[in-house]
Design a protein around this motif. Structure first.
Motif, short mmCIF file in Angstrom:
data_model
loop_
_atom_site.label_atom_id
_atom_site.label_comp_id
_atom_site.label_asym_id
_atom_site.label_seq_id
_atom_site.Cartn_x
_atom_site.Cartn_y
_atom_site.Cartn_z
N ALA A 1 36.12 129.61 -29.78
CA ALA A 1 37.22 130.37 -29.18
C ALA A 1 36.98 131.86 -29.32
O ALA A 1 37.31 132.65 -28.43
CB ALA A 1 38.55 129.97 -29.84
N ARG A 2 36.39 132.25 -30.44
CA ARG A 2 36.14 133.66 -30.69
C ARG A 2 35.04 134.22 -29.79
O ARG A 2 35.05 135.40 -29.45
CB ARG A 2 35.76 133.85 -32.16
N THR A 3 34.08 133.37 -29.41
CA THR A 3 32.94 133.82 -28.62
C THR A 3 33.03 133.40 -27.16
O THR A 3 32.06 133.52 -26.42
CB THR A 3 31.63 133.27 -29.21
N GLY A 4 34.18 132.88 -26.75
CA GLY A 4 34.34 132.49 -25.36
C GLY A 4 33.49 131.31 -24.96
O GLY A 4 33.08 131.19 -23.80
N GLY A 5 33.18 130.42 -25.91
CA GLY A 5 32.39 129.24 -25.60
C GLY A 5 30.89 129.45 -25.62
O GLY A 5 30.14 128.52 -25.32
N VAL A 6 30.41 130.64 -25.99
CA VAL A 6 28.97 130.90 -26.05
C VAL A 6 28.43 130.37 -27.37
O VAL A 6 28.71 130.91 -28.44
CB VAL A 6 28.68 132.41 -25.93
N GLN A 7 27.64 129.30 -27.31
CA GLN A 7 27.22 128.61 -28.52
C GLN A 7 26.26 129.44 -29.36
O GLN A 7 26.28 129.34 -30.60
CB GLN A 7 26.58 127.27 -28.16
N SER A 8 25.42 130.24 -28.74
CA SER A 8 24.48 131.05 -29.52
C SER A 8 25.23 132.03 -30.42
O SER A 8 24.88 132.23 -31.58
CB SER A 8 23.54 131.81 -28.58
N ARG A 9 26.29 132.64 -29.88
CA ARG A 9 27.07 133.58 -30.69
C ARG A 9 27.92 132.84 -31.72
O ARG A 9 28.12 133.34 -32.84
CB ARG A 9 27.95 134.43 -29.78
N ALA A 10 28.44 131.68 -31.36
CA ALA A 10 29.21 130.89 -32.32
C ALA A 10 28.33 130.48 -33.50
O ALA A 10 28.79 130.46 -34.64
CB ALA A 10 29.81 129.67 -31.63
N ALA A 11 27.08 130.15 -33.22
CA ALA A 11 26.16 129.78 -34.30
C ALA A 11 25.94 130.94 -35.25
O ALA A 11 25.84 130.76 -36.48
CB ALA A 11 24.83 129.31 -33.71
N VAL A 12 25.87 132.15 -34.70
CA VAL A 12 25.71 133.34 -35.55
C VAL A 12 26.92 133.50 -36.46
O VAL A 12 26.79 133.77 -37.66
CB VAL A 12 25.52 134.60 -34.68
N LEU A 13 28.11 133.33 -35.91
CA LEU A 13 29.32 133.46 -36.72
C LEU A 13 29.39 132.41 -37.82
O LEU A 13 29.86 132.68 -38.92
CB LEU A 13 30.56 133.35 -35.82
N LEU A 14 28.92 131.22 -37.52
CA LEU A 14 28.98 130.12 -38.49
C LEU A 14 27.81 130.14 -39.48
O LEU A 14 27.82 129.40 -40.46
CB LEU A 14 29.00 128.78 -37.76
N GLY A 15 26.79 130.97 -39.19
CA GLY A 15 25.64 131.07 -40.08
C GLY A 15 24.71 129.87 -40.01
O GLY A 15 24.03 129.53 -40.99
N ILE A 16 24.64 129.20 -38.85
CA ILE A 16 23.75 128.06 -38.68
C ILE A 16 22.90 128.28 -37.43
O ILE A 16 23.18 129.17 -36.62
CB ILE A 16 24.53 126.73 -38.55
N LYS A 17 21.85 127.45 -37.28
CA LYS A 17 21.02 127.54 -36.10
C LYS A 17 21.74 126.92 -34.90
O LYS A 17 22.56 126.01 -35.06
CB LYS A 17 19.68 126.83 -36.32
#
Length: 433
Positions: free
Chosen positions: A394-410
């Motif tokens: 929700a924070r990244t608008g559905g962009v998984q690459s950016r969501a992975a950065v926020l979560l600290g995972i690949k």
């Protein structure tokens, strides 16, 4: 096996500039042989092309110098950003990583703007920044605003923000809770009364509409207003004039109207409990205040703000924050604030607030299985994991690459988790910042 090559910007830019310049020199040398009329022009073009080559070389140098800080920024980016890749594809190239960095910088700037413009309304999530944008747009006008949303979402704070950002900020902000005033006194409270208008009216009273002159009148819980008072409110909104109870003189009004309700007004209209004409008069610029469940990434910020006020310097454990983020919060921000305050009271002066908070979220010592939360350990872990991933998406608008950065995972790991938990990233896609 197909190979993938990532061309560096530092190589690509000089090559492009040099190639264009070389092509221009070749054209200047060969074209006069085939078109004699261009010979004189070609002679004149040689010095110009030489200057062009110099400019191209200088430009390439400047580009290389400009790329250095960007390359350093990419080198110091979070590991998830440097290693981000498509689920089954090659690592991101320099262009893609530069785009991610630019997107994150824009997101940080958006958060800073939200924090500076709306210090009283804690919210840095994408949905709240969109809400703040709408607040700023309507605040610059005198349009009537109808704030919709569940109880406890902060509708009065939103009304105060509209007033503070408007041209009426120097005027008064007058709030009326229509549900808290008895039916027989609401008209007098809103419009005022003359001395002797009824038993107990020992002096003239100025109504809330008059008190808000030059400022904003906030009509909270407008859905709980009696039908006969609704008709009088409609008349006042249409004419911008009112008469005090027991009076005969019409009083001109100059107040901006902001109304709010947690009720479903269209449904009330169908049931004959709310006037349709008043609804259309109030519904000039409707704004729905997001519920806390729709902006879970703001929960840690809100919890820390409340905790800092109640016990400065105290912090919450990671487990406590995860529990807060996973809670359904039917009471929204008000319930979260009450939970923090209750935990501080139970902790006393020396105990850990987090320990009491984890056991008291949602109004009970044990919430296992309550409000849709699973009871077994595995189900709970899956529930928390899904909640955190959805908050990042929700924070990244559905962009998984950016969501992975926020979560600290690949990103590959996130892709597998999204598939396992049956999460649809498309649901979180929107128009962006």
């Amino acid at each position: 096996m197909r190979r993938h090559f990532n061309v560096s910007l530092a190589v690509l830019v000089p090559l492009i500039l040099g190639g264009v310049a070389a092509l221009a020199v070749l054209c200047a040398g060969f074209l006069p042989q085939f078109f004699p009329g261009l010979r004189k022009a070609g002679d004149a073009m040689v010095p110009a092309l030489a200057a062009g080559l110099s400019v191209a070389a200088v430009s390439a140098t400047f580009v290389l110098l400009a790329l250095r800080p960007i390359r350093r920024l990419l080198a110091t980016a979070p590991p998830g950003l440097r290693q981000a890749s498509a689920p089954d594809g090659p690592p991101l190239g320099e262009f893609d990583r530069l785009e991610l960095v630019a997107g994150q910088m824009a997101e940080v700037l958006g958060k800073l703007d939200a924090r500076a413009l709306f210090p009283e309304m804690v919210g840095e999530s994408r949905i709240m920044r969109g809400f703040f944008s709408q607040l700023l747009k309507v605040a610059a006008t005198d349009a009537t605003v109808l704030l919709l949303g569940e109880s406890g979402t902060g509708k009065e704070l939103a009304a105060q923000s509209i007033h503070a950002k408007s041209g009426r900020a120097a005027g008064p902000f007058v709030a009326v809770n229509c549900a808290a005033i008895p039916d027989g006194l609401l008209e007098s409270e809103l419009f005022g009364h003359e001395k002797g208008a009824f038993t107990g009216a020992v002096a003239r009273k100025i109504g809330r509409f008059e008190q808000a002159a030059g400022g904003t009148l906030f009509l909270d819980e407008i859905g709980d207003m009696p039908l006969d008072t609704q008709a009088k409110i409609l008349r006042v909104l249409e004419t911008r004039r009112c008469e005090r109870v027991g009076g005969s003189r019409s009083v001109a009004l100059d107040a901006r109207i902001v109304a709010a309700t947690h009720r479903d007004l269209p449904s009330m209209i169908r049931q004959g409990e709310f006037r349709e004409d008043l609804f259309h008069r109030l519904n000039v610029f409707p704004l729905r205040v997001p519920s806390l469940r729709e902006r879970r990434e703001d929960i840690p910020l809100l919890a820390e703000r409340f905790l800092e006020v109640l016990r400065p310097g105290a912090t919450l454990s990671v487990e406590a924050l995860q529990r807060l983020v996973a809670s359904p919060w039917p009471g929204n921000v008000r319930e979260l604030k009450n939970a923090i305050e209750r935990a501080v009271v139970l902790a006393g002066n020396g105990d850990d607030v987090s320990r009491h908070l984890c056991g008291g979220v949602g109004g009970g010592p044990d919430r296992a299985g309550a409000a849709g939360e699973p009871g077994s350990l595995d189900d709970r872990l899956a529930f928390y994991e899904k909640t955190l991933i959805e908050a990042a998406l929700a924070r990244t608008g559905g962009v998984q690459s950016r969501a992975a950065v926020l979560l600290g995972i690949k990103e590959r790991s996130l892709w597998h988790r999204v598939k396992k938990l049956a999460i649809d990233p498309a649901v979180f896609k929107d128009s962006g910042e």
